[in-house]
Enzyme design. Structure first.
Site, PDB file in Angstrom:
ATOM      1  N   ASN A  86      -0.909   2.351   5.925  1.00 23.98           N
ATOM      2  CA  ASN A  86      -0.171   0.739   5.061  1.00 23.98           C
ATOM      3  C   ASN A  86       0.993  -0.072   6.201  1.00 23.98           C
ATOM      4  O   ASN A  86       1.527   0.181   6.923  1.00 23.98           O
ATOM      5  CB  ASN A  86       1.249   1.695   4.553  1.00 23.98           C
ATOM      6  CG  ASN A  86       2.298   0.536   3.932  1.00 23.98           C
ATOM      7  OD1 ASN A  86       2.301  -0.473   4.106  1.00 23.98           O
ATOM      8  ND2 ASN A  86       2.797   1.058   3.920  1.00 23.98           N
ATOM      9  N   GLY A  87       0.825  -1.114   6.118  1.00 17.63           N
ATOM     10  CA  GLY A  87       1.299  -2.219   6.805  1.00 17.63           C
ATOM     11  C   GLY A  87      -0.171  -3.875   7.423  1.00 17.63           C
ATOM     12  O   GLY A  87      -1.175  -3.164   6.853  1.00 17.63           O
TER      13      GLY A  87
ATOM     14  N   HIS B 120      16.843 -35.743 -13.701  1.00 19.79           N
ATOM     15  CA  HIS B 120      16.316 -35.847 -12.304  1.00 19.79           C
ATOM     16  C   HIS B 120      15.231 -35.629 -11.893  1.00 19.79           C
ATOM     17  O   HIS B 120      14.970 -35.987 -10.677  1.00 19.79           O
ATOM     18  CB  HIS B 120      17.404 -34.895 -11.371  1.00 19.79           C
ATOM     19  CG  HIS B 120      19.334 -35.482 -11.458  1.00 19.79           C
ATOM     20  ND1 HIS B 120      19.720 -36.909 -11.233  1.00 19.79           N
ATOM     21  CD2 HIS B 120      20.043 -34.696 -11.679  1.00 19.79           C
ATOM     22  CE1 HIS B 120      20.743 -36.660 -11.698  1.00 19.79           C
ATOM     23  NE2 HIS B 120      21.254 -36.168 -12.033  1.00 19.79           N
TER      24      HIS B 120
ATOM     25  N   LYS C 290       5.323  -3.380  -5.752  1.00 21.72           N
ATOM     26  CA  LYS C 290       6.555  -2.699  -5.719  1.00 21.72           C
ATOM     27  C   LYS C 290       7.589  -2.858  -5.260  1.00 21.72           C
ATOM     28  O   LYS C 290       8.391  -3.829  -4.853  1.00 21.72           O
ATOM     29  CB  LYS C 290       7.165  -1.461  -6.280  1.00 21.72           C
ATOM     30  CG  LYS C 290       8.984  -0.905  -6.758  1.00 21.72           C
ATOM     31  CD  LYS C 290       9.169  -1.941  -8.034  1.00 21.72           C
ATOM     32  CE  LYS C 290      10.639  -1.564  -8.431  1.00 21.72           C
ATOM     33  NZ  LYS C 290      10.886  -2.469  -9.122  1.00 21.72           N
TER      34      LYS C 290
ATOM     35  N   CYS D 209       0.706  -1.492  -0.012  1.00 18.53           N
ATOM     36  CA  CYS D 209      -0.268   0.093   0.071  1.00 18.53           C
ATOM     37  C   CYS D 209       0.965   0.739  -0.563  1.00 18.53           C
ATOM     38  O   CYS D 209       1.264   1.348   0.660  1.00 18.53           O
ATOM     39  CB  CYS D 209      -1.530   0.184   1.406  1.00 18.53           C
ATOM     40  SG  CYS D 209      -2.039  -1.488   1.392  1.00 18.53           S
TER      41      CYS D 209
ATOM     42  N   ARG E 252       3.324   0.354  -5.429  1.00 15.04           N
ATOM     43  CA  ARG E 252       3.556   0.214  -3.721  1.00 15.04           C
ATOM     44  C   ARG E 252       1.940  -0.754  -4.174  1.00 15.04           C
ATOM     45  O   ARG E 252       1.809  -1.617  -3.306  1.00 15.04           O
ATOM     46  CB  ARG E 252       3.268   0.614  -2.744  1.00 15.04           C
ATOM     47  CG  ARG E 252       4.424   1.686  -3.058  1.00 15.04           C
ATOM     48  CD  ARG E 252       4.127   2.403  -2.112  1.00 15.04           C
ATOM     49  NE  ARG E 252       4.846   2.110  -0.583  1.00 15.04           N
ATOM     50  CZ  ARG E 252       5.328   1.963   0.153  1.00 15.04           C
ATOM     51  NH1 ARG E 252       6.889   1.839  -0.592  1.00 15.04           N
ATOM     52  NH2 ARG E 252       5.248   0.739   1.094  1.00 15.04           N
TER      53      ARG E 252
ATOM     54  N   TRP F  90      -2.977  -2.490  -1.513  1.00 12.19           N
ATOM     55  CA  TRP F  90      -3.207  -4.002  -1.884  1.00 12.19           C
ATOM     56  C   TRP F  90      -3.056  -4.603  -1.254  1.00 12.19           C
ATOM     57  O   TRP F  90      -2.804  -4.742   0.420  1.00 12.19           O
ATOM     58  CB  TRP F  90      -1.012  -4.420  -2.119  1.00 12.19           C
ATOM     59  CG  TRP F  90      -0.392  -5.253  -2.523  1.00 12.19           C
ATOM     60  CD1 TRP F  90      -0.667  -6.114  -4.104  1.00 12.19           C
ATOM     61  CD2 TRP F  90      -0.498  -6.335  -1.612  1.00 12.19           C
ATOM     62  NE1 TRP F  90      -0.074  -7.349  -3.630  1.00 12.19           N
ATOM     63  CE2 TRP F  90       0.347  -8.127  -2.372  1.00 12.19           C
ATOM     64  CE3 TRP F  90       0.367  -7.157  -0.528  1.00 12.19           C
ATOM     65  CZ2 TRP F  90       0.645  -8.876  -2.228  1.00 12.19           C
ATOM     66  CZ3 TRP F  90       0.390  -7.906   0.326  1.00 12.19           C
ATOM     67  CH2 TRP F  90       1.055  -9.158  -0.824  1.00 12.19           C
TER      68      TRP F  90
ATOM     69  N   GLU G  23      16.801 -15.512 -12.857  1.00 13.93           N
ATOM     70  CA  GLU G  23      15.943 -14.666 -12.636  1.00 13.93           C
ATOM     71  C   GLU G  23      15.476 -13.741 -14.015  1.00 13.93           C
ATOM     72  O   GLU G  23      14.424 -13.673 -13.468  1.00 13.93           O
ATOM     73  CB  GLU G  23      17.555 -13.796 -13.110  1.00 13.93           C
ATOM     74  CG  GLU G  23      17.113 -12.358 -12.533  1.00 13.93           C
ATOM     75  CD  GLU G  23      16.345 -11.551 -12.192  1.00 13.93           C
ATOM     76  OE1 GLU G  23      15.952 -12.241 -11.012  1.00 13.93           O
ATOM     77  OE2 GLU G  23      15.612 -10.467 -12.509  1.00 13.93           O
TER      78      GLU G  23
ATOM     79  N   LYS H 268      11.640 -13.291 -13.548  1.00 11.63           N
ATOM     80  CA  LYS H 268      11.120 -12.017 -14.716  1.00 11.63           C
ATOM     81  C   LYS H 268       9.646 -12.296 -15.756  1.00 11.63           C
ATOM     82  O   LYS H 268       9.066 -11.852 -15.753  1.00 11.63           O
ATOM     83  CB  LYS H 268      12.288 -11.509 -15.289  1.00 11.63           C
ATOM     84  CG  LYS H 268      12.302  -9.855 -15.656  1.00 11.63           C
ATOM     85  CD  LYS H 268      12.988  -9.252 -14.368  1.00 11.63           C
ATOM     86  CE  LYS H 268      12.714  -9.418 -13.128  1.00 11.63           C
ATOM     87  NZ  LYS H 268      13.533  -9.330 -12.380  1.00 11.63           N
TER      88      LYS H 268
ATOM     89  N   GLU I 188       6.055 -13.291 -13.355  1.00 14.90           N
ATOM     90  CA  GLU I 188       6.403 -11.977 -12.802  1.00 14.90           C
ATOM     91  C   GLU I 188       5.081 -11.765 -13.690  1.00 14.90           C
ATOM     92  O   GLU I 188       4.547 -10.300 -13.101  1.00 14.90           O
ATOM     93  CB  GLU I 188       6.430 -11.661 -11.723  1.00 14.90           C
ATOM     94  CG  GLU I 188       7.898 -10.503 -12.551  1.00 14.90           C
ATOM     95  CD  GLU I 188       9.039  -9.598 -11.589  1.00 14.90           C
ATOM     96  OE1 GLU I 188       9.961  -9.416 -12.022  1.00 14.90           O
ATOM     97  OE2 GLU I 188       7.582  -9.555 -10.319  1.00 14.90           O
TER      98      GLU I 188
HETATM   99  O1  M6R Z   1      12.967  -4.247  -3.252  1.00 12.60           O
HETATM  100  P1  M6R Z   1      13.677  -5.539  -2.651  1.00 12.60           P
HETATM  101  O2  M6R Z   1      15.057  -5.536  -3.972  1.00 12.60           O
HETATM  102  O3  M6R Z   1      14.382  -5.552  -1.488  1.00 12.60           O
HETATM  103  O4  M6R Z   1      12.745  -6.764  -3.257  1.00 12.60           O
HETATM  104  C1  M6R Z   1      12.540  -8.280  -3.100  1.00 12.60           C
HETATM  105  C2  M6R Z   1      11.909  -8.518  -4.105  1.00 12.60           C
HETATM  106  O5  M6R Z   1      10.908  -8.185  -3.074  1.00 12.60           O
HETATM  107  C3  M6R Z   1      11.690  -7.989  -5.740  1.00 12.60           C
HETATM  108  O6  M6R Z   1      13.668  -8.314  -6.117  1.00 12.60           O
HETATM  109  C4  M6R Z   1      10.609  -8.580  -6.693  1.00 12.60           C
HETATM  110  O7  M6R Z   1      11.267 -10.099  -6.638  1.00 12.60           O
HETATM  111  C5  M6R Z   1      11.214  -8.084  -7.777  1.00 12.60           C
HETATM  112  N1  M6R Z   1       9.189  -7.744  -8.365  1.00 12.60           N
HETATM  113  C6  M6R Z   1      11.228  -8.616  -9.016  1.00 12.60           C
HETATM  114  O8  M6R Z   1      11.228  -8.422 -10.284  1.00 12.60           O
END
Ligand code: M6R
Length: 602
Positions: free
Chosen positions: A100-101, A502, A597, A2, A27, A74, A479, A483, A486
């Protein structure tokens, strides 16, 4: 997660809130709302399910006001609905709150103090604002009621609240969740980050955990948990409004992918001056004295940690262990005698990482945060910080922060190795090698149309896919896979190429897309063997290969860089593959479903 924003003073509150919420949409974006009022107590409370644009459609031009609070959500407690959207109102109707929280003891608070109350939604926030209303029954002032409630609430929160009987004041508090005060002339602001307020001011004041702040148009008063007043200097943010625009790009993600060569060059400029590494002595000493480095991170930042492990161990002659922050508490490694904890976090606000930092600090262990967020929680609370200098990253999918994290880790490793005269560091001309990385990135980015064409058809309709690689390429596979899944919602696994046989190879069938990464001669023949294994079971393979071990039939050829830094070059095609696959599937690239984010809940 949020995002919250608030304003009081001589601005059009509605305009400031909407502008701020748009900047905070990263957020969370499942519902939003604002409350505005003014000296005459002309009030409006509007909420909408969906993005800020939906909220905007519901707000008429006549809605302005001089005081206001806004929220983009969120969902944690309760579905995305208008009833659950913030702001929430106390039982008495007097207090209006955004949050937020996560309030951990909301059930207990409800049972102990609010049994007779009626709630419209399922959120923990509604309990908080009802609790403040309840406390007001036995308090002389709103400040006293707010303080009493804060003492009872456990968990993470950033609150901004308006007392409808006192429309020129914002009541603000935080614990674990980010919140900043913005200072204007004739008005003041509050927001989850500086970007939400940067159009209005560059002057900010930090709020620390367990502090309460009373914000009026001409004053900002900070109180600690005991009620004592605190003086705190403001700071000037280096952010520029143009940094947070998309420019001519259709999506932030593409802009941020394209920015990577210049981010790498900026890191060289910031950290290497006349051949000297600009890393403070305290950090070099902390790494040198450590007998083991524990990297704690989540998501992409965790992958950046893996990509850094080999060169970090070689150049600093210190073992490195990777820890997923959300798992740390359940799988606590046997700690060495003199550990150093490195927290890698783009935002610097990730709650999972922060809770580990709190624990390791309590144990007396030194900590370093590597972040893109100056003044962020992890930065403030660690002993040391190294900044990424990557510029704001807005797209939920992290791209330039990943490469910047690896580059800054390399700077640190080189600085430590050079200071100690370690052989591997002496032999490694980082400045030169990072410049080659930037050049390699430019070449791949210049050829992005080719990647778009390769992706077309292959990933547009598929439900699942694989990335495979060995050694450093395995970490890039992890990675690349994150990407892709997500933002495109294709179920994708990043797999160690040799591990497929395996068990997981059972999932390969006619047409399954497999992206294979090969960055070095040491892995090439074995990974090519794995490619043949999956192809003979029907997989459609895209090869992403470093130039020095490529063959003419490879699909994407990446200019070769130093073996320590291959992740920086090999990841670029994987970012573009995710981008184009998502574009072709017609999805929202910058704001994928269910994500945010900055992940400020555990
Ligand atoms: O702000 P941070 O780097 O601590 O965030 C960690 C993850 O939430 C962040 O890297 C997330 O996996 C990304 N959305 C990936 O693209």
């Amino acid at each position: 997660m949020c995002g919250i924003v608030g304003v009081v003073g001589t601005r059009n509150a509605t305009d400031v809130l909407i502008q701020g919420l748009q900047k905070l949409e990263y957020r969370g974006y499942d519902s939003a709302g604002i409350f505005v009022t003014d000296e005459t107590r002309t009030e409006t409370l509007i909420k909408a399910v969906g993005r800020i644009a939906k909220l905007q459609e519901k707000i008429g031009i006549e809605v302005n006001g001089s005081t206001g609070i806004g929220h983009t959500r969120w969902a944690t407690h309760g579905v995305a609905s208008e009833d659950n959207a913030h702001p929430h109102v106390s039982e008495t109707g007097r207090y209006v709150l955004v949050h937020n929280g996560v309030i951990e003891n909301f059930k207990e608070l409800k049972e102990e103090y609010l049994v007779a109350d009626t709630f419209v939604g399922q959120t923990d926030t509604e309990i908080a604002v009802h609790l403040i209303g309840e406390m007001a029954k036995t308090s002389a002032t709103t400040q006293e009621a707010f303080a009493k409630a804060l003492k009872l609430i456990q968990g993470s929160f950033a609150f901004a609240m308006v007392d409808r009987e006192e429309p020129g004041t914002l009541y603000v508090a935080k614990n674990k969740s980010p919140l900043l005060i913005g200072l204007g002339e004739g008005y003041n602001l509050v927001g989850s980050d500086a970007m939400a307020m940067i159009r209005e001011t560059k002057n900010f004041v930090e709020i620390h955990d367990n502090e309460m702040v009373i914000v009026k148009k001409e004053s900002v008063e900070i109180f600690d948990a005991s009620g004592a007043k605190i003086e705190r200097e403001h700071y000037v943010a280096e952010l520029d409004l143009s940094d947070i625009g998309k420019g001519t790009y259709p999506y932030y993600m593409l802009k941020e992918i394209d920015e990577q060569p210049s981010v790498i060059r900026r890191i060289i400029q910031k950290y290497v001056v006349d051949g000297e590494y600009q890393v403070e002595q305290g950090i070099i000493d902390a790494v040198t004295e450590a007998d083991r480095i524990y990297i704690v991170a989540a998501g992409t930042s965790y992958h950046a940690g893996y990509a850094s492990k080999e060169f970090f161990e070689k150049m600093t002659e210190t073992p490195v262990e990777l820890c997923l922050s959300s798992e740390f508490g359940y799988n606590i490694p046997l700690l060495s005698k003199k550990p150093l904890f490195i927290y890698i976090s783009q935002s610097g606000e990730t709650a999972d990482s922060r809770q580990v930092l709190v624990k390791t600090s309590a144990l007396g262990h030194k900590s370093l945060t590597i972040t893109n967020g100056p003044g962020s929680t992890l930065s403030r609370e660690a002993d040391f910080t190294l900044l990424l200098n990557a510029g704001p990253e807005i797209a939920v999918a992290s791209t330039k922060a990943y490469t910047a994290q690896i580059a800054v880790m390399a700077v640190l490793a080189k600085a430590v190795g050079a200071a100690n005269g370690y052989e591997a560091a002496k032999e490694f001309d980082l400045e030169h090698e990072l410049a080659l990385v930037a050049t390699s990135m430019v070449a791949t980015l210049d050829d992005k149309e080719k990647i778009a064409n390769i992706v077309e058809g292959l990933l547009t309709g598929t439900r699942n896919a694989f990335y495979i690689g060995r050694g450093a390429d395995y970490f890039v596979a992890m990675e690349g896979s994150l990407k892709l899944k997500e933002i495109s919602y294709i179920q994708c696994e990043g797999f160690a190429a040799g591990e497929l046989k395996h068990g997981t190879i059972a999932l390969i069938e006619e047409g399954t897309p497999v992206q294979a990464i090969i960055s070095g001669a040491n892995t090439a023949s074995h990974t090519r063997g794995n490619i043949m294994e999956v192809e003979s079971r029907g997989a459609k393979v895209i090869t992403i290969v470093a130039a020095d071990c490529a063959v003419p039939t490879d699909d994407i050829i990446v200019p070769t860089v130093h073996k320590y830094l291959t992740s920086l070059a090999m990841v670029i095609p994987t970012q573009l593959i995710a981008y184009y696959a998502t574009l072709q599937r017609g999805l929202d690239i910058d704001k994928p479903r269910n994500l945010a984010k900055s992940v400020t809940v555990e």
